[in-house]
Scaffold this motif. Structure first.
Motif, mmCIF file in Angstrom:
data_model
loop_
_atom_site.group_PDB
_atom_site.id
_atom_site.type_symbol
_atom_site.label_atom_id
_atom_site.label_comp_id
_atom_site.label_asym_id
_atom_site.label_seq_id
_atom_site.Cartn_x
_atom_site.Cartn_y
_atom_site.Cartn_z
ATOM 1 N N ARG A 23 0.828 -1.217 0.000
ATOM 2 C CA ARG A 23 0.000 0.000 0.000
ATOM 3 C C ARG A 23 0.857 1.259 0.000
ATOM 4 O O ARG A 23 0.448 2.293 -0.522
ATOM 5 C CB ARG A 23 -0.932 0.014 1.226
ATOM 6 N N ILE A 81 -4.511 2.500 -9.083
ATOM 7 C CA ILE A 81 -4.373 3.213 -7.811
ATOM 8 C C ILE A 81 -4.575 4.707 -8.020
ATOM 9 O O ILE A 81 -5.261 5.381 -7.243
ATOM 10 C CB ILE A 81 -2.995 2.930 -7.191
ATOM 11 N N ASP A 82 -3.984 5.244 -9.098
ATOM 12 C CA ASP A 82 -4.149 6.666 -9.396
ATOM 13 C C ASP A 82 -5.591 6.999 -9.770
ATOM 14 O O ASP A 82 -6.076 8.109 -9.510
ATOM 15 C CB ASP A 82 -3.219 7.078 -10.534
ATOM 16 N N ASN A 85 -7.771 5.709 -6.048
ATOM 17 C CA ASN A 85 -7.012 5.878 -4.811
ATOM 18 C C ASN A 85 -6.590 4.533 -4.221
ATOM 19 O O ASN A 85 -7.150 3.486 -4.557
ATOM 20 C CB ASN A 85 -7.721 6.774 -3.774
ATOM 21 N N ILE A 86 -5.631 4.570 -3.349
ATOM 22 C CA ILE A 86 -4.996 3.344 -2.858
ATOM 23 C C ILE A 86 -5.960 2.488 -2.032
ATOM 24 O O ILE A 86 -5.925 1.253 -2.115
ATOM 25 C CB ILE A 86 -3.714 3.668 -2.049
ATOM 26 N N ASN A 88 -9.334 2.163 -2.285
ATOM 27 C CA ASN A 88 -10.278 1.451 -3.149
ATOM 28 C C ASN A 88 -9.572 0.427 -4.039
ATOM 29 O O ASN A 88 -10.133 -0.634 -4.327
ATOM 30 C CB ASN A 88 -11.060 2.449 -4.004
ATOM 31 N N ARG A 217 3.210 5.532 -9.144
ATOM 32 C CA ARG A 217 1.909 6.048 -8.725
ATOM 33 C C ARG A 217 2.000 7.575 -8.700
ATOM 34 O O ARG A 217 2.518 8.172 -7.756
ATOM 35 C CB ARG A 217 1.559 5.508 -7.330
ATOM 36 N N SER A 219 -0.100 9.797 -8.202
ATOM 37 C CA SER A 219 -0.786 10.440 -7.082
ATOM 38 C C SER A 219 0.065 10.429 -5.808
ATOM 39 O O SER A 219 -0.220 11.176 -4.877
ATOM 40 C CB SER A 219 -2.122 9.718 -6.812
#
Length: 224
Positions: A23, A81-82, A85-86, A88, A217, A219
């Motif tokens: 994560r 992930i982007d 979000n991480i 979800n 990632r 984000s």
């Protein structure tokens, strides 16, 4: 650990364990593992994967896949992930790992029924299909997983307390580490074999020198 897991699962017939790895890194996927172990499984040294050496994790990985009733892996890419979000993305990977584990169990039952034999000695009790009425899913952490329509129980620190969760943790960690080693062969400048995508000083220096990759990632790198 087995006694503690039984205290949580009670008389429930099928116990799934779920955990994730990855994560926090700046790049690469988040990977989830799911596992159903025989109740009398006696794999030694099961523990939170982060507390085990790489050599021990690799050895335990082989034992787990050989002795588990069923197991599954779920993967969410850096791009995913982007997008969502991480958190979800982790949920998606966990739900995928659960489905893959459940499907492996069903496939093995069908294989046993067709062959009238056993796949391994550890599967001599495998029977029926796990359903929502006779199964429980033990999830490491404090949040249940959307998309899994089975009873779930959150276990904080479950990867060090419950054999099935510990096994899932090791499956996820070893799978992800192997993926990062493969990426290291493609992008040796970033040191993925050693840093596994985490934000080490050397990794940040490589990003500034060589740039952001598609597997990063974005984000997580908004300040770079």
């Amino acid at each position: 650990m087995a006694a503690f897991q039984r205290s949580l699962s009670g008389e429930t017939k099928y116990v799934f364990g779920i955990d994730e790895a990855g994560r926090g890194p700046l790049c690469g996927p988040v990977v989830a593992g799911c596992c159903i172990l025989p109740e009398d499984c006696r794999i030694l040294y099961l523990n939170d994967s982060k507390k085990l050496s790489e050599q021990k994790r690799e050895a335990l990985y082989d034992e787990i896949v050989s002795n588990a009733y069923a197991w599954g892996i779920g993967i969410a890419s850096a791009e995913r992930i982007d997008e969502i979000n991480i958190l979800n993305a982790t949920y998606e990977a966990m739900a995928e790992a659960f489905e893959n584990c459940l499907n492996m169990y069903k496939d093995r039952v069908l294989t046993l029924n067709e062959s009238n034999g056993f796949l391994t000695d550890s599967m001599d009790c495998i029977d029926g299909f796990p359903s929502a009425t006779d199964s429980i899913v033990l999830v490491d952490g404090n949040k249940t997983v959307p998309g899994i329509a089975y009873d779930q129980l959150c276990v904080i620190g479950g990867d060090a307390k419950c054999p099935s969760v510990s096994a899932a943790s090791i499956l996820a960690k070893v799978t992800r580490d192997r993926m990062m080693k493969e990426l290291d062969n493609i992008y040796p400048e970033y040191g993925f074999a050693s840093n596994k995508g985490y934000g080490t000083k050397q990794h940040y220096q490589a990003i500034r020198q060589y740039g952001i990759l598609d597997i990063h990632r974005r984000s997580f790198l908004r300040n770079i």
